[in-house]
Design an enzyme around this catalytic site. Structure first.
Site, PDB file in Angstrom:
ATOM      1  NE  ARG A  62       6.375   2.191  -0.450  1.00 35.98           N
ATOM      2  CZ  ARG A  62       5.398   1.816  -1.257  1.00 35.98           C
ATOM      3  NH1 ARG A  62       4.571   0.852  -0.891  1.00 35.98           N
ATOM      4  NH2 ARG A  62       5.229   2.398  -2.436  1.00 35.98           N
ATOM      5  CG  MET A 105       2.919   4.668   1.633  1.00 31.27           C
ATOM      6  SD  MET A 105       4.326   4.940   0.543  1.00 31.27           S
ATOM      7  CE  MET A 105       3.943   6.313  -0.459  1.00 31.27           C
ATOM      8  N   PRO A 106       0.733   3.886   4.457  1.00 35.00           N
ATOM      9  CG  PRO A 106      -0.608   2.269   5.432  1.00 35.00           C
ATOM     10  CD  PRO A 106      -0.228   2.852   4.119  1.00 35.00           C
ATOM     11  CB  ILE A 107       5.766   5.090   6.395  1.00 31.54           C
ATOM     12  CG1 ILE A 107       5.472   5.474   4.951  1.00 31.54           C
ATOM     13  CG2 ILE A 107       7.252   4.826   6.609  1.00 31.54           C
ATOM     14  CD1 ILE A 107       6.101   6.790   4.528  1.00 31.54           C
TER      15      ILE A 107
END
Length: 61
Positions: free
Chosen positions: A40, A1-3
């Site tokens: 995100r 999940m990229p943040i």
């Protein structure tokens, strides 16, 4: 999940920040094929007196 964490000097409109969020999400999706629902993005806004360039606060010209 990229943040992604973005820091901005406060003062931009909600509409401008919404455009930024959409374009950043689109770029991440296109670059690494991350599902958009997994991306995100956090926008942190700071007052101009708490942000400087070359030691000069952005409240000064």
């Amino acid at each position: 999940m990229p943040i992604v964490d973005i820091t901005l000097i406060e003062g931009r409109s909600d509409e401008a920040k919404a455009r930024l969020l959409q374009k950043v999400a689109d770029a991440i999706h296109e670059a690494i094929d991350a599902p958009k629902e997994a991306i995100r993005i956090i926008i942190r806004e700071v007052p101009p007196q708490h942000f400087s360039v070359g030691g000069v606060a952005k409240t000064k010209k």
